[in-house]
Write a protein that holds these residues in place. Structure first.
Motif, PDB file in Angstrom:
ATOM      1  N   UNK A 210       1.079  -1.545  -0.006  1.00  0.00           N
ATOM      2  CA  UNK A 210      -0.216   0.187  -0.026  1.00  0.00           C
ATOM      3  C   UNK A 210       0.387   1.463  -0.374  1.00  0.00           C
ATOM      4  N   UNK A 211       0.932   2.617  -0.544  1.00  0.00           N
ATOM      5  CA  UNK A 211       1.083   3.196  -1.230  1.00  0.00           C
ATOM      6  C   UNK A 211       1.575   3.504  -0.090  1.00  0.00           C
ATOM      7  N   UNK A 212       2.176   5.055   1.049  1.00  0.00           N
ATOM      8  CA  UNK A 212       2.651   5.298   2.245  1.00  0.00           C
ATOM      9  C   UNK A 212       2.803   7.009   1.357  1.00  0.00           C
ATOM     10  N   UNK A 213       1.491   7.322   2.412  1.00  0.00           N
ATOM     11  CA  UNK A 213       0.808   8.971   2.069  1.00  0.00           C
ATOM     12  C   UNK A 213       1.892  10.025   2.431  1.00  0.00           C
ATOM     13  N   UNK A 214       2.510   9.587   2.934  1.00  0.00           N
ATOM     14  CA  UNK A 214       3.511   9.966   4.699  1.00  0.00           C
ATOM     15  C   UNK A 214       5.046  10.468   3.040  1.00  0.00           C
ATOM     16  N   UNK A 215       4.870   9.135   2.168  1.00  0.00           N
ATOM     17  CA  UNK A 215       6.263   9.581   1.272  1.00  0.00           C
ATOM     18  C   UNK A 215       5.434   9.487  -0.288  1.00  0.00           C
ATOM     19  N   UNK A 216       4.560   9.663  -0.765  1.00  0.00           N
ATOM     20  CA  UNK A 216       4.000  10.066  -2.085  1.00  0.00           C
ATOM     21  C   UNK A 216       3.820  11.487  -2.381  1.00  0.00           C
ATOM     22  N   UNK A 217       4.408  11.673  -4.417  1.00  0.00           N
ATOM     23  CA  UNK A 217       4.520  12.645  -4.558  1.00  0.00           C
ATOM     24  C   UNK A 217       3.896  12.681  -6.094  1.00  0.00           C
ATOM     25  N   UNK A 218       2.368  12.819  -6.415  1.00  0.00           N
ATOM     26  CA  UNK A 218       1.960  12.574  -8.297  1.00  0.00           C
ATOM     27  C   UNK A 218       1.862  14.103  -8.647  1.00  0.00           C
ATOM     28  N   UNK A 219       2.752  14.746  -9.065  1.00  0.00           N
ATOM     29  CA  UNK A 219       3.586  15.515  -9.896  1.00  0.00           C
ATOM     30  C   UNK A 219       3.381  15.741 -11.648  1.00  0.00           C
ATOM     31  N   UNK A 220       2.767  17.001 -11.864  1.00  0.00           N
ATOM     32  CA  UNK A 220       2.367  17.493 -13.191  1.00  0.00           C
ATOM     33  C   UNK A 220       3.018  18.218 -14.143  1.00  0.00           C
ATOM     34  N   UNK A 221       3.584  18.622 -15.235  1.00  0.00           N
ATOM     35  CA  UNK A 221       4.456  19.976 -15.589  1.00  0.00           C
ATOM     36  C   UNK A 221       3.188  20.265 -17.013  1.00  0.00           C
ATOM     37  N   UNK A 222       3.096  21.275 -17.073  1.00  0.00           N
ATOM     38  CA  UNK A 222       2.277  22.018 -18.203  1.00  0.00           C
ATOM     39  C   UNK A 222       2.989  23.048 -18.558  1.00  0.00           C
ATOM     40  N   UNK A 223       3.015  23.086 -20.299  1.00  0.00           N
ATOM     41  CA  UNK A 223       4.079  24.355 -20.845  1.00  0.00           C
ATOM     42  C   UNK A 223       2.878  25.906 -21.060  1.00  0.00           C
ATOM     43  N   UNK A 224       3.197  26.522 -20.441  1.00  0.00           N
ATOM     44  CA  UNK A 224       2.250  27.608 -20.554  1.00  0.00           C
ATOM     45  C   UNK A 224       2.901  29.344 -21.645  1.00  0.00           C
TER      46      UNK A 224
END
Length: 198
Positions: A32-46
């Protein structure tokens, strides 16, 4: 017939010994993913000037993994779209609107995968489905199994993973500012997590 009968006990003994000599079939363990050590990030061009870095601050997930054979299965990651954060409140409100994530109608974004293809000693290609805005489209993640072992901090066995992927938001009907190029269509994903073995 007597000779055959005499050989039967010997054959049964040999069969049993061979069966016991076979290696035990490894079994997948649930993580199970540990919410204290979880990063879901994204990049979007502007508008071509720079990319905006955003993230989702609430998510959960699990998967099965057989460490002996490096076999991955039953992957499911759920993201709360309301938790989107880009370090600017006005932009975050716009991202939650119907122009982008439409979080009031679609509060979840879900990635699922039945399995993975091993591409190296510790690398994998995870071909799955991303459900967003009521649509499901293929999404492939390139993942690296960084480390597994007992945590020096907690009483748990931990697995660490880095994963990358990308998708076109227009594939999900998120077409705002795609035509004029103000907001990029391609969305690179950055996923880093630790998961606890159950």
């Amino acid at each position: 017939m007597k000779a055959l009968a005499a050989r039967l006990p010997y054959a049964l003994i040999v069969s049993c010994l061979m069966a016991n000599a076979l290696p035990a079939r490894a079994e997948a363990t649930r993580y199970e993913l540990d919410p204290e050590h979880l990063t879901i990030a994204f990049l979007v061009d502007h508008i071509g000037y720079a990319k905006v870095l955003g993230m989702f601050r609430a998510a959960r997930g699990s998967y099965s993994f057989d460490e002996a054979t490096a076999t991955l299965s039953n992957v499911r990651i759920e993201v709360d779209t309301q938790s989107v954060f880009s370090n600017y409140a006005k932009r975050d409100q716009h991202l939650k609107s119907a122009d982008f994530l439409n979080t009031s109608e679609f509060p979840r974004m879900v990635f699922t995968a039945a399995g993975a293809k091993r591409t190296g000693d510790r690398t994998f290609e995870i071909a799955g489905q991303l459900e967003l805005l009521g649509r499901s489209q293929p999404l492939t993640l390139a993942a690296t199994w960084n480390k597994s072992g007992p945590s020096p901090i907690e009483k748990s066995y931990v697995m660490g993973v880095s994963a990358r992927g990308s998708f076109k938001r227009s594939s999900y009907g998120m077409n705002y500012a795609v035509g004029n190029g103000w907001v990029g269509d391609e969305v690179p994903l950055i996923i880093e997590f630790e998961a606890k073995r159950k």
